[in-house]
Design a protein around this motif. Structure first.
Motif, PDB file in Angstrom:
ATOM      1  N   VAL A 177       0.824  -1.212   0.000  1.00 19.63           N
ATOM      2  CA  VAL A 177       0.000   0.000   0.000  1.00 19.63           C
ATOM      3  C   VAL A 177       0.852   1.254   0.000  1.00 19.63           C
ATOM      4  O   VAL A 177       0.323   2.369  -0.046  1.00 19.63           O
ATOM      5  CB  VAL A 177      -0.976   0.013   1.191  1.00 19.63           C
ATOM      6  N   TYR A 178       2.192   1.096   0.089  1.00 16.32           N
ATOM      7  CA  TYR A 178       3.118   2.219  -0.027  1.00 16.32           C
ATOM      8  C   TYR A 178       2.904   3.233   1.089  1.00 16.32           C
ATOM      9  O   TYR A 178       2.942   4.431   0.881  1.00 16.32           O
ATOM     10  CB  TYR A 178       2.939   2.875  -1.403  1.00 16.32           C
ATOM     11  N   ASP A 179       2.673   2.711   2.310  1.00 18.22           N
ATOM     12  CA  ASP A 179       2.352   3.614   3.414  1.00 18.22           C
ATOM     13  C   ASP A 179       2.607   2.914   4.744  1.00 18.22           C
ATOM     14  O   ASP A 179       2.750   1.683   4.813  1.00 18.22           O
ATOM     15  CB  ASP A 179       0.873   4.035   3.322  1.00 18.22           C
TER      16      ASP A 179
ATOM     17  N   ALA B 157       3.327  -8.021  -7.757  1.00 17.66           N
ATOM     18  CA  ALA B 157       2.692  -7.243  -6.684  1.00 17.66           C
ATOM     19  C   ALA B 157       1.727  -6.189  -7.219  1.00 17.66           C
ATOM     20  O   ALA B 157       0.674  -5.939  -6.616  1.00 17.66           O
ATOM     21  CB  ALA B 157       3.763  -6.590  -5.809  1.00 17.66           C
ATOM     22  N   PHE B 158       2.055  -5.570  -8.346  1.00 14.23           N
ATOM     23  CA  PHE B 158       1.204  -4.499  -8.866  1.00 14.23           C
ATOM     24  C   PHE B 158      -0.153  -5.009  -9.348  1.00 14.23           C
ATOM     25  O   PHE B 158      -1.103  -4.224  -9.498  1.00 14.23           O
ATOM     26  CB  PHE B 158       1.890  -3.768 -10.024  1.00 14.23           C
ATOM     27  N   THR B 159      -0.271  -6.305  -9.594  1.00 12.49           N
ATOM     28  CA  THR B 159      -1.553  -6.851 -10.052  1.00 12.49           C
ATOM     29  C   THR B 159      -2.578  -6.939  -8.924  1.00 12.49           C
ATOM     30  O   THR B 159      -3.770  -7.111  -9.191  1.00 12.49           O
ATOM     31  CB  THR B 159      -1.364  -8.249 -10.658  1.00 12.49           C
TER      32      THR B 159
ATOM     33  N   LYS C 102      -5.091  -4.020  -4.227  1.00 10.02           N
ATOM     34  CA  LYS C 102      -4.758  -3.215  -3.042  1.00 10.02           C
ATOM     35  C   LYS C 102      -3.455  -2.456  -3.217  1.00 10.02           C
ATOM     36  O   LYS C 102      -3.145  -1.564  -2.419  1.00 10.02           O
ATOM     37  CB  LYS C 102      -4.647  -4.125  -1.816  1.00 10.02           C
ATOM     38  N   SER C 103      -2.694  -2.790  -4.249  1.00  8.48           N
ATOM     39  CA  SER C 103      -1.393  -2.168  -4.433  1.00  8.48           C
ATOM     40  C   SER C 103      -1.539  -0.694  -4.782  1.00  8.48           C
ATOM     41  O   SER C 103      -2.361  -0.305  -5.630  1.00  8.48           O
ATOM     42  CB  SER C 103      -0.613  -2.875  -5.545  1.00  8.48           C
TER      43      SER C 103
ATOM     44  N   TYR D  20      -0.180   0.581 -12.672  1.00  7.17           N
ATOM     45  CA  TYR D  20       0.920   0.253 -13.581  1.00  7.17           C
ATOM     46  C   TYR D  20       0.849  -1.181 -14.106  1.00  7.17           C
ATOM     47  O   TYR D  20       1.604  -1.555 -15.007  1.00  7.17           O
ATOM     48  CB  TYR D  20       2.270   0.443 -12.875  1.00  7.17           C
ATOM     49  N   ALA D  21      -0.039  -1.990 -13.553  1.00  4.00           N
ATOM     50  CA  ALA D  21      -0.101  -3.403 -13.934  1.00  4.00           C
ATOM     51  C   ALA D  21      -0.525  -3.589 -15.394  1.00  4.00           C
ATOM     52  O   ALA D  21      -0.229  -4.627 -15.996  1.00  4.00           O
ATOM     53  CB  ALA D  21      -1.059  -4.156 -13.012  1.00  4.00           C
TER      54      ALA D  21
END
Length: 318
Positions: free
Chosen positions: A180-182, A252-254, A257-258, A263-264
């Motif tokens: 989630v980049y957070d 992971a990008f697929t 929730k990412s 970008y997927a």
């Protein structure tokens, strides 16, 4: 590798080729099982038995010497001062650019050091957990500078390391999710009086501006007993970053929730262009302005080739 300035005669480092360094393993035993390598290495890193034998076992042997010497110095000082305070953890910092393989190095060291006799307690934290939450970065206009020194909650990180060195228990570190980049709310990693703590992050060797009044201004590396900088040429780092981006696009990008789910759907050409743009806008700027300038502060520098194998090792002279 020569990190001296052009007009500098004295080199503060002893430089070893891969072959010279490998010989320093001596009789250090291999304690990792073949099946562990997949778990320890990051997605795009190369890690095999030979790399551990040639690079990490000699480093493990060297660290055992440093830790033992520090312990003996601590005991002598305690006797001299006639104090009874408890021994504090030995802290190892691991620094370097995005995509250089810091996490792999940190995990391998943790696994090797934890198998020393008599089985020391070795824990690891990354400074990602001390980034400001995205909401704070957005509010301060720092989302495009995530990973730069100003994007970290430095007072909280320094307080964490101070508590570790003071022997307080347990000490909690925030949890960061790369999905989630957070920062993950209300989740923590507990660090409870380890014998050795490994602290990994891009800017852990950063210094602060010196105060004009001479007052003490702590920085993260003040708490380190030993530090490792993972190095590679910028063109190599960019290639590794792009390859990792493409691999994440298909994995992971697929996940819906990412944070990077958008970008997927990119084609190879679009994903490559996007990765290069992110690299040049953010990661290259951080490397040139903040990360690379800290390289000469490391105790040991591992210089990697394009195939991810370490080609030279530089050890700071005593």
């Amino acid at each position: 590798m020569d990190i001296r300035a052009p007009d500098q005669q004295y080199n503060p480092y002893r430089i070893f080729t891969r072959e010279q360094w490998a010989r320093l393993r001596d009789d250090t035993p291999m304690t990792l099982e073949p099946g562990e390598f997949e778990r320890l290495r990051s997605m795009h890193d190369r890690l095999d038995m030979q790399e551990v034998e040639d690079i990490y076992l000699p480093l493990s042997r060297l660290l055992s010497i440093y830790v033992d010497a520090t312990d003996r110095l601590y005991r002598a000082q305690r006797q001299f001062l006639d104090i009874r305070d408890r021994k504090v953890p030995y802290i190892i910092g691991v620094a370097g650019s995005v995509a250089v393989g810091k996490s792999t190095t940190a995990r391998v060291l943790q696994a090797l050091l934890a198998r020393w006799s008599p089985r020391p307690k070795v824990q690891m934290v990354t400074t990602d957990g001390f980034l400001f939450p995205n909401a704070v970065l957005e509010r301060q206009g720092l989302m495009q500078k995530k990973g730069f020194p100003e994007s970290y909650d430095l007072p909280t990180l320094l307080a964490f390391l101070s508590d570790i060195k003071a022997g307080r228990r347990p000490v909690r570190a925030p949890v960061y999710s790369h999905l989630v980049y957070d920062i993950v709310p209300n989740q923590w990693i507990e660090v409870d009086t380890p014998d050795i703590l490994i602290v990994e992050g891009v800017n852990v060797l950063q210094t602060g501006r010196l105060p004009r009044d001479g007052k003490a201004v702590p920085v993260v590396s003040d708490f380190f007993d030993f530090s490792v900088y993972i190095d590679a040429e910028e063109s190599v780092l960019r290639e590794w970053y792009v390859r990792r981006f493409l691999a994440l696009r298909d994995t992971a990008f697929t996940d819906p929730k990412s944070y990077f789910h958008r970008y997927a759907v990119l084609s190879d050409e679009e994903a490559t262009a996007t990765a290069i743009a992110i690299w040049e806008r953010t990661n290259l700027a951080n490397l040139e302005d903040n990360i690379l300038p800290t390289r000469p502060r490391a105790t040991l520098i591992l210089k990697k080739r394009a195939d991810h194998l370490v080609e030279t090792v530089a050890l700071r002279r005593l």
